[in-house]
Scaffold this motif. Structure first.
Motif, short mmCIF file in Angstrom:
data_model
loop_
_atom_site.label_atom_id
_atom_site.label_comp_id
_atom_site.label_asym_id
_atom_site.label_seq_id
_atom_site.Cartn_x
_atom_site.Cartn_y
_atom_site.Cartn_z
N ARG A 181 0.83 -1.21 0.00
CA ARG A 181 0.00 0.00 0.00
C ARG A 181 0.86 1.26 0.00
NH1 ARG A 181 -4.49 -1.76 4.44
NH2 ARG A 181 -5.70 -3.12 3.09
N LYS A 182 1.92 1.25 0.79
CA LYS A 182 2.82 2.40 0.83
C LYS A 182 3.54 2.57 -0.51
CE LYS A 182 3.69 2.62 5.77
NZ LYS A 182 4.66 2.39 6.86
N ALA A 183 3.93 1.46 -1.12
CA ALA A 183 4.60 1.53 -2.42
C ALA A 183 3.68 2.16 -3.46
CB ALA A 183 5.04 0.13 -2.87
N LEU A 184 2.41 1.83 -3.42
CA LEU A 184 1.44 2.44 -4.34
C LEU A 184 1.40 3.95 -4.18
CD1 LEU A 184 -1.63 0.03 -4.23
CD2 LEU A 184 -0.15 0.47 -6.18
N ARG A 185 1.53 4.41 -2.94
CA ARG A 185 1.44 5.84 -2.66
C ARG A 185 2.67 6.63 -3.09
NH1 ARG A 185 0.23 5.14 3.07
NH2 ARG A 185 -1.21 3.43 2.86
N VAL A 186 3.83 5.97 -3.21
CA VAL A 186 5.04 6.72 -3.58
C VAL A 186 5.17 6.90 -5.09
CG1 VAL A 186 6.31 5.96 -1.54
CG2 VAL A 186 6.62 4.73 -3.67
N ILE A 187 4.40 6.15 -5.86
CA ILE A 187 4.47 6.29 -7.32
C ILE A 187 3.51 7.38 -7.76
CG2 ILE A 187 4.25 5.11 -9.53
CD1 ILE A 187 4.53 2.45 -8.02
N SER A 188 4.02 8.35 -8.49
CA SER A 188 3.19 9.46 -9.00
C SER A 188 2.06 8.90 -9.86
CB SER A 188 4.03 10.40 -9.85
OG SER A 188 5.12 10.88 -9.12
N LYS A 189 0.93 9.60 -9.85
CA LYS A 189 -0.23 9.14 -10.62
C LYS A 189 0.10 8.97 -12.09
CE LYS A 189 -3.99 10.80 -7.75
NZ LYS A 189 -5.22 11.58 -7.69
N ALA A 190 0.89 9.88 -12.65
CA ALA A 190 1.23 9.80 -14.07
C ALA A 190 2.03 8.53 -14.39
CB ALA A 190 2.04 11.03 -14.48
N ASN A 191 2.82 8.07 -13.44
CA ASN A 191 3.67 6.89 -13.65
C ASN A 191 2.98 5.59 -13.22
OD1 ASN A 191 5.62 8.83 -14.31
ND2 ASN A 191 6.42 8.85 -12.24
N LEU A 192 2.06 5.69 -12.28
CA LEU A 192 1.45 4.50 -11.69
C LEU A 192 0.76 3.61 -12.72
CD1 LEU A 192 0.79 2.77 -9.23
CD2 LEU A 192 -1.19 4.23 -8.83
N CYS A 193 -0.02 4.20 -13.62
CA CYS A 193 -0.76 3.37 -14.57
C CYS A 193 0.20 2.57 -15.46
CB CYS A 193 -1.72 4.21 -15.41
SG CYS A 193 -0.94 5.47 -16.40
N VAL A 194 1.34 3.15 -15.82
CA VAL A 194 2.31 2.45 -16.66
C VAL A 194 3.03 1.37 -15.86
CG1 VAL A 194 4.44 2.73 -18.01
CG2 VAL A 194 2.61 4.43 -18.18
N VAL A 195 3.49 1.69 -14.66
CA VAL A 195 4.17 0.71 -13.80
C VAL A 195 3.24 -0.45 -13.50
CG1 VAL A 195 5.21 0.31 -11.53
CG2 VAL A 195 5.76 2.39 -12.79
N TYR A 196 2.01 -0.16 -13.14
CA TYR A 196 1.05 -1.21 -12.79
C TYR A 196 0.78 -2.13 -13.98
CZ TYR A 196 -2.72 -3.39 -10.18
OH TYR A 196 -3.50 -4.29 -9.52
N LYS A 197 0.56 -1.55 -15.15
CA LYS A 197 0.23 -2.33 -16.35
C LYS A 197 1.39 -3.26 -16.73
CE LYS A 197 -2.79 -2.42 -19.82
NZ LYS A 197 -4.16 -2.83 -19.62
N ILE A 198 2.62 -2.75 -16.69
CA ILE A 198 3.78 -3.53 -17.13
C ILE A 198 4.28 -4.48 -16.05
CG2 ILE A 198 6.20 -3.34 -17.85
CD1 ILE A 198 5.34 -0.76 -19.37
N VAL A 199 4.38 -4.00 -14.81
CA VAL A 199 4.96 -4.83 -13.74
C VAL A 199 3.93 -5.79 -13.14
CG1 VAL A 199 6.10 -4.79 -11.49
CG2 VAL A 199 6.71 -3.09 -13.22
N ILE A 200 2.76 -5.30 -12.81
CA ILE A 200 1.76 -6.13 -12.14
C ILE A 200 0.92 -6.94 -13.13
CG2 ILE A 200 -0.24 -6.15 -10.58
CD1 ILE A 200 2.41 -5.33 -9.20
N GLU A 201 0.35 -6.27 -14.13
CA GLU A 201 -0.50 -6.98 -15.09
C GLU A 201 0.32 -7.72 -16.14
OE1 GLU A 201 -3.38 -4.34 -16.80
OE2 GLU A 201 -4.22 -3.81 -14.84
N ASP A 202 1.61 -7.37 -16.27
CA ASP A 202 2.52 -8.03 -17.22
C ASP A 202 2.02 -7.87 -18.66
OD1 ASP A 202 4.99 -9.38 -17.50
OD2 ASP A 202 3.96 -11.27 -17.83
#
Length: 141
Positions: free
Chosen positions: A82-103
């Protein structure tokens, strides 16, 4: 055979070596290896959070002091994600999530010109690296 992660492919292709402009300088604050390590830690934290099951307390069993594996360990893993989610800027989060988490890769539309496709791909890599840099700082790699 193990699962082949997209982030590993990005690493092998050199996409995690992306530099970007910030505060009057064009730089890369962390290495590709650090960024990959942060991505893997983020994914592990996500899997721990996703797999966390709510434990119920069996009051018929006497409480014993000491030992590991109680609610504290589970809460720590969930809290870290949860804390890691909060440190990623909104502009970057969707890209990081899609590539790293959703693969899943983020590809340009077929209607884009070749030039637009190149700019789009470069922008995606830049947003990914910026987000991973935020995670490197968070995980203190």
């Amino acid at each position: 055979m193990g699962r082949k992660l997209l982030i590993e492919t990005y690493f092998k292709r050199g996409y995690l070596n992306q530099r970007y402009y910030e505060n009057g300088d064009y730089y890369q604050p962390y290495s590709a290896e650090d960024r990959l390590r942060a991505a893997n830690l983020f994914y592990e934290d996500y899997m721990g959070w996703k797999g966390a099951k709510v434990k119920s307390i069996d009051l018929s069993i006497p409480k014993v002091d000491g030992g590991k594996g109680g609610f504290g360990d589970m809460a720590l893993g969930i809290d870290r994600f949860r804390k890691a989610l909060r440190v990623i800027s909104k502009a970057n989060l969707c890209v990081v999530y899609k590539i790293v988490i959703e693969d899943k890769d983020i590809k340009p539309k077929n209607t884009f010109s070749m030039r637009e496709k190149l700019y789009f791909s470069d922008e995606i890599r830049t947003l990914l690296c910026r987000g991973l840099d935020e995670l490197v700082s968070y995980y203190k790699i």
